[in-house]
Design a protein around this motif. Sequence first.
Motif, mmCIF file in Angstrom:
data_model
loop_
_atom_site.group_PDB
_atom_site.id
_atom_site.type_symbol
_atom_site.label_atom_id
_atom_site.label_comp_id
_atom_site.label_asym_id
_atom_site.label_seq_id
_atom_site.Cartn_x
_atom_site.Cartn_y
_atom_site.Cartn_z
ATOM 1 N N ASN A 7 0.815 -1.212 0.000
ATOM 2 C CA ASN A 7 0.000 0.000 0.000
ATOM 3 C C ASN A 7 0.847 1.260 0.000
ATOM 4 O OD1 ASN A 7 -2.411 -1.337 -0.081
ATOM 5 N ND2 ASN A 7 -2.616 -1.427 2.139
ATOM 6 N N ALA A 8 2.071 1.167 0.444
ATOM 7 C CA ALA A 8 2.941 2.346 0.481
ATOM 8 C C ALA A 8 3.214 2.894 -0.917
ATOM 9 C CB ALA A 8 4.254 1.997 1.166
ATOM 10 N N GLN A 12 -2.638 8.611 -5.973
ATOM 11 C CA GLN A 12 -3.250 8.941 -7.269
ATOM 12 C C GLN A 12 -2.208 8.816 -8.385
ATOM 13 O OE1 GLN A 12 -6.367 9.358 -7.887
ATOM 14 N NE2 GLN A 12 -6.065 9.704 -10.050
ATOM 15 N N ALA A 13 -1.046 9.325 -8.137
ATOM 16 C CA ALA A 13 0.083 9.156 -9.054
ATOM 17 C C ALA A 13 1.320 9.081 -8.193
ATOM 18 C CB ALA A 13 0.174 10.317 -10.037
ATOM 19 N N VAL A 14 2.231 8.256 -8.570
ATOM 20 C CA VAL A 14 3.458 8.115 -7.791
ATOM 21 C C VAL A 14 4.657 8.384 -8.676
ATOM 22 C CG1 VAL A 14 2.475 6.466 -6.160
ATOM 23 C CG2 VAL A 14 3.576 5.621 -8.214
ATOM 24 N N GLU A 15 5.756 8.715 -8.047
ATOM 25 C CA GLU A 15 6.999 8.900 -8.778
ATOM 26 C C GLU A 15 7.864 7.682 -8.503
ATOM 27 O OE1 GLU A 15 10.630 11.998 -8.673
ATOM 28 O OE2 GLU A 15 8.617 12.840 -8.767
ATOM 29 N N ILE A 16 8.288 7.009 -9.544
ATOM 30 C CA ILE A 16 9.027 5.764 -9.399
ATOM 31 C C ILE A 16 10.485 6.043 -9.093
ATOM 32 C CG2 ILE A 16 9.752 3.635 -10.549
ATOM 33 C CD1 ILE A 16 7.219 3.792 -12.213
ATOM 34 N N SER A 17 10.911 5.564 -7.949
ATOM 35 C CA SER A 17 12.319 5.570 -7.526
ATOM 36 C C SER A 17 13.016 6.906 -7.699
ATOM 37 C CB SER A 17 13.081 4.493 -8.299
ATOM 38 O OG SER A 17 12.521 3.230 -8.090
ATOM 39 N N ALA A 24 0.560 5.610 -12.773
ATOM 40 C CA ALA A 24 -0.761 5.534 -12.146
ATOM 41 C C ALA A 24 -0.802 4.331 -11.224
ATOM 42 C CB ALA A 24 -1.839 5.397 -13.214
ATOM 43 N N SER A 25 -1.414 4.513 -10.086
ATOM 44 C CA SER A 25 -1.682 3.406 -9.179
ATOM 45 C C SER A 25 -3.112 2.965 -9.406
ATOM 46 C CB SER A 25 -1.535 3.849 -7.725
ATOM 47 O OG SER A 25 -0.206 4.188 -7.464
ATOM 48 N N VAL A 26 -3.330 1.664 -9.460
ATOM 49 C CA VAL A 26 -4.666 1.144 -9.719
ATOM 50 C C VAL A 26 -5.096 0.293 -8.533
ATOM 51 C CG1 VAL A 26 -6.119 -0.148 -11.297
ATOM 52 C CG2 VAL A 26 -4.163 1.133 -12.188
ATOM 53 N N ASN A 27 -6.020 0.833 -7.776
ATOM 54 C CA ASN A 27 -6.666 0.112 -6.694
ATOM 55 C C ASN A 27 -8.050 0.727 -6.514
ATOM 56 O OD1 ASN A 27 -6.422 2.411 -4.955
ATOM 57 N ND2 ASN A 27 -4.368 1.788 -4.390
ATOM 58 N N ALA A 28 -8.819 0.206 -5.582
ATOM 59 C CA ALA A 28 -10.186 0.693 -5.410
ATOM 60 C C ALA A 28 -10.226 2.186 -5.098
ATOM 61 C CB ALA A 28 -10.883 -0.108 -4.314
ATOM 62 N N GLU A 29 -9.310 2.642 -4.258
ATOM 63 C CA GLU A 29 -9.311 4.047 -3.862
ATOM 64 C C GLU A 29 -8.948 4.975 -5.020
ATOM 65 O OE1 GLU A 29 -7.560 1.663 -2.087
ATOM 66 O OE2 GLU A 29 -9.070 1.431 -0.520
ATOM 67 N N THR A 30 -7.950 4.619 -5.810
ATOM 68 C CA THR A 30 -7.553 5.502 -6.903
ATOM 69 C C THR A 30 -8.588 5.511 -8.021
ATOM 70 O OG1 THR A 30 -6.183 3.774 -7.905
ATOM 71 C CG2 THR A 30 -5.090 5.333 -6.412
ATOM 72 N N ARG A 31 -9.245 4.361 -8.239
ATOM 73 C CA ARG A 31 -10.324 4.352 -9.239
ATOM 74 C C ARG A 31 -11.465 5.243 -8.788
ATOM 75 N NH1 ARG A 31 -11.919 -1.386 -11.434
ATOM 76 N NH2 ARG A 31 -13.165 -0.052 -12.764
ATOM 77 N N GLN A 32 -11.808 5.202 -7.500
ATOM 78 C CA GLN A 32 -12.893 6.043 -6.989
ATOM 79 C C GLN A 32 -12.505 7.514 -7.031
ATOM 80 O OE1 GLN A 32 -16.117 5.088 -6.167
ATOM 81 N NE2 GLN A 32 -16.318 7.297 -6.308
ATOM 82 N N ALA A 33 -11.266 7.819 -6.667
ATOM 83 C CA ALA A 33 -10.801 9.207 -6.710
ATOM 84 C C ALA A 33 -10.878 9.756 -8.131
ATOM 85 C CB ALA A 33 -9.379 9.312 -6.175
ATOM 86 N N ALA A 34 -10.487 8.952 -9.105
ATOM 87 C CA ALA A 34 -10.583 9.382 -10.505
ATOM 88 C C ALA A 34 -12.043 9.605 -10.893
ATOM 89 C CB ALA A 34 -9.921 8.355 -11.418
ATOM 90 N N ALA A 35 -12.915 8.681 -10.484
ATOM 91 C CA ALA A 35 -14.344 8.824 -10.799
ATOM 92 C C ALA A 35 -14.919 10.087 -10.167
ATOM 93 C CB ALA A 35 -15.105 7.582 -10.328
ATOM 94 N N ILE A 54 0.907 0.804 -11.594
ATOM 95 C CA ILE A 54 1.145 -0.059 -10.444
ATOM 96 C C ILE A 54 -0.219 -0.557 -9.976
ATOM 97 C CG2 ILE A 54 2.062 -0.186 -8.106
ATOM 98 C CD1 ILE A 54 3.891 2.193 -8.913
ATOM 99 N N TRP A 55 -0.370 -1.863 -9.931
ATOM 100 C CA TRP A 55 -1.667 -2.490 -9.672
ATOM 101 C C TRP A 55 -1.663 -3.271 -8.373
ATOM 102 C CZ3 TRP A 55 -5.631 -2.785 -13.609
ATOM 103 C CH2 TRP A 55 -5.303 -2.105 -14.779
ATOM 104 N N SER A 56 -2.781 -3.211 -7.679
ATOM 105 C CA SER A 56 -2.962 -4.092 -6.523
ATOM 106 C C SER A 56 -3.392 -5.456 -7.065
ATOM 107 C CB SER A 56 -4.014 -3.527 -5.568
ATOM 108 O OG SER A 56 -5.266 -3.412 -6.203
ATOM 109 N N PRO A 57 -2.994 -6.542 -6.419
ATOM 110 C CA PRO A 57 -3.272 -7.883 -6.938
ATOM 111 C C PRO A 57 -4.761 -8.171 -7.164
ATOM 112 C CG PRO A 57 -1.655 -8.002 -5.184
ATOM 113 C CD PRO A 57 -2.161 -6.584 -5.219
ATOM 114 N N GLU A 58 -5.629 -7.644 -6.305
ATOM 115 C CA GLU A 58 -7.062 -7.942 -6.472
ATOM 116 C C GLU A 58 -7.646 -7.360 -7.749
ATOM 117 O OE1 GLU A 58 -6.765 -4.409 -3.624
ATOM 118 O OE2 GLU A 58 -5.786 -6.353 -3.796
ATOM 119 N N ARG A 59 -6.984 -6.384 -8.344
ATOM 120 C CA ARG A 59 -7.465 -5.809 -9.611
ATOM 121 C C ARG A 59 -7.309 -6.789 -10.771
ATOM 122 N NH1 ARG A 59 -11.136 -2.884 -8.929
ATOM 123 N NH2 ARG A 59 -11.030 -3.695 -6.874
ATOM 124 N N LEU A 60 -6.462 -7.789 -10.626
ATOM 125 C CA LEU A 60 -6.197 -8.716 -11.729
ATOM 126 C C LEU A 60 -7.400 -9.587 -12.081
ATOM 127 C CD1 LEU A 60 -2.568 -9.808 -10.882
ATOM 128 C CD2 LEU A 60 -3.331 -8.100 -12.535
#
Length: 76
Positions: A7-8, A12-17, A24-35, A54-60
């Motif tokens: 989760n760390a 909404q958007a992250v900067e990689i390394s 883009a991060s894809v999880n329930a919260e970011t999809r709702q925030a976009a909506a 970046i996807w959370s496993p449950e999105r698969l």
Amino acid sequence: MVITPLNALFGQAVEISGLGVRAASVNAETRQAAANDNRNLLAEIEDCQWPPSIWSPERLIDPATDRILRHPSFRM
């Protein structure tokens, strides 16, 4: 596409390394925030607006994820 249960890494958007690459991060919260902003995060990813994602496993198991993975522009 990066799959991670950490989760760390989600926002909404992250900067990689610290490389300045926005993803883009894809999880329930970011999809709702976009909506809430009248955006469709999955459509943006399908349209290659967020090449790294970046996807959370449950999105698969989501049918919408399967549609994206099979989309020709995503598979390039």
